[in-house]
Motif scaffolding. Sequence first.
Motif: not given
Length: 85
Positions: A36, A38-41
């Motif tokens: 996965g 995301s924008a942060r991780s």
Amino acid sequence: QKDADGGKGKFIQVQFFDNIDPGFSDEACVYGKIIGLSARSVAVRNFTEKGEWESESTVISYENLKRIRWDTEYIRVFQKYLPKS
């Protein structure tokens, strides 16, 4: 060349700071598959030195990343023997 899927499913080695508070520099390392983004991780499903998939993934903040490596000898060897996830 960037993968259309953002790298999901790729086997990686990630070194990161488990604690980035001032005065601490605890480093950790995971080996596994990107599951996965995301924008942060990034979320990585880890495998153990016994060649088993861990039941929970590790989520690592981009700001905690130290190094990401692909196609290491360790990954190439273990990837052959891991059960399909």
